[in-house]
Design a protein around this motif. Structure first.
Motif, PDB file in Angstrom:
ATOM      1  N   GLY A  82       0.775  -1.237   0.000  1.00  0.00           N
ATOM      2  CA  GLY A  82       0.000   0.000   0.000  1.00  0.00           C
ATOM      3  C   GLY A  82       0.806   1.288   0.000  1.00  0.00           C
ATOM      4  N   LYS A  83       2.125   1.215   0.023  1.00  0.00           N
ATOM      5  CA  LYS A  83       2.934   2.437   0.067  1.00  0.00           C
ATOM      6  C   LYS A  83       2.877   3.205  -1.251  1.00  0.00           C
ATOM      7  N   PHE A  84       2.830   2.495  -2.391  1.00  0.00           N
ATOM      8  CA  PHE A  84       2.777   3.129  -3.701  1.00  0.00           C
ATOM      9  C   PHE A  84       1.561   2.619  -4.458  1.00  0.00           C
ATOM     10  N   LYS A  85       0.796   3.538  -5.059  1.00  0.00           N
ATOM     11  CA  LYS A  85      -0.418   3.101  -5.762  1.00  0.00           C
ATOM     12  C   LYS A  85      -0.143   2.650  -7.186  1.00  0.00           C
ATOM     13  N   ASP A  86       0.978   3.128  -7.782  1.00  0.00           N
ATOM     14  CA  ASP A  86       1.288   2.742  -9.153  1.00  0.00           C
ATOM     15  C   ASP A  86       2.783   2.885  -9.428  1.00  0.00           C
ATOM     16  N   THR A  87       3.177   2.487 -10.631  1.00  0.00           N
ATOM     17  CA  THR A  87       4.580   2.524 -11.012  1.00  0.00           C
ATOM     18  C   THR A  87       5.136   3.939 -11.005  1.00  0.00           C
ATOM     19  N   GLN A  88       4.341   4.901 -11.407  1.00  0.00           N
ATOM     20  CA  GLN A  88       4.797   6.295 -11.432  1.00  0.00           C
ATOM     21  C   GLN A  88       5.188   6.769 -10.030  1.00  0.00           C
ATOM     22  N   GLU A  89       4.357   6.463  -9.039  1.00  0.00           N
ATOM     23  CA  GLU A  89       4.690   6.824  -7.650  1.00  0.00           C
ATOM     24  C   GLU A  89       5.955   6.119  -7.186  1.00  0.00           C
ATOM     25  N   LEU A  90       6.071   4.853  -7.549  1.00  0.00           N
ATOM     26  CA  LEU A  90       7.247   4.079  -7.162  1.00  0.00           C
ATOM     27  C   LEU A  90       8.503   4.687  -7.770  1.00  0.00           C
ATOM     28  N   LEU A  91       8.467   5.006  -9.053  1.00  0.00           N
ATOM     29  CA  LEU A  91       9.642   5.583  -9.707  1.00  0.00           C
ATOM     30  C   LEU A  91      10.028   6.938  -9.126  1.00  0.00           C
ATOM     31  N   LEU A  92       9.044   7.737  -8.755  1.00  0.00           N
ATOM     32  CA  LEU A  92       9.331   9.017  -8.125  1.00  0.00           C
ATOM     33  C   LEU A  92      10.095   8.791  -6.825  1.00  0.00           C
ATOM     34  N   ALA A  93       9.637   7.823  -6.034  1.00  0.00           N
ATOM     35  CA  ALA A  93      10.316   7.511  -4.775  1.00  0.00           C
ATOM     36  C   ALA A  93      11.721   6.964  -5.020  1.00  0.00           C
ATOM     37  N   VAL A  94      11.883   6.189  -6.093  1.00  0.00           N
ATOM     38  CA  VAL A  94      13.207   5.666  -6.447  1.00  0.00           C
ATOM     39  C   VAL A  94      14.158   6.825  -6.717  1.00  0.00           C
TER      40      VAL A  94
END
Length: 86
Positions: free
Chosen positions: A9-21
């Motif tokens: 539940g920390k990231f809703k999609d790949t875009q959010e994940l990549l931003l955090a990366v």
């Protein structure tokens, strides 16, 4: 599984994940590389089974650019069987 499910539940999609990366989030970086490694295993296995001349990655994932292609090439290089090991 979806990114939302894999990230608990920390990231809703790949875009959010990549931003955090890109912001240096250690969990995001681990999750991204683990996901790319899994994709590399699938692509290497597919390559071994049907020997395609080209594999095309499209859709939203392709927008990740070098964040995807750099580690993907490294992981595929590890998992892909090559005559003589080269």
């Amino acid at each position: 599984a979806s990114i939302e499910r894999r990230s608990i539940g920390k990231f809703k999609d790949t875009q959010e994940l990549l931003l955090a990366v890109t912001e240096g989030d250690a969990f995001a970086q681990w999750l991204w590389l683990d996901s790319v490694r899994a994709l590399a295993l699938i692509l290497a296995s597919t390559s071994h089974l049907i020997s395609p001349e080209v594999i095309v990655i499209g859709g939203g994932l392709s927008a990740a650019g070098d964040a995807l292609l750099g580690p993907l090439k490294r992981f595929v290089g590890i998992y892909e069987w090559r005559p003589g090991g080269k």
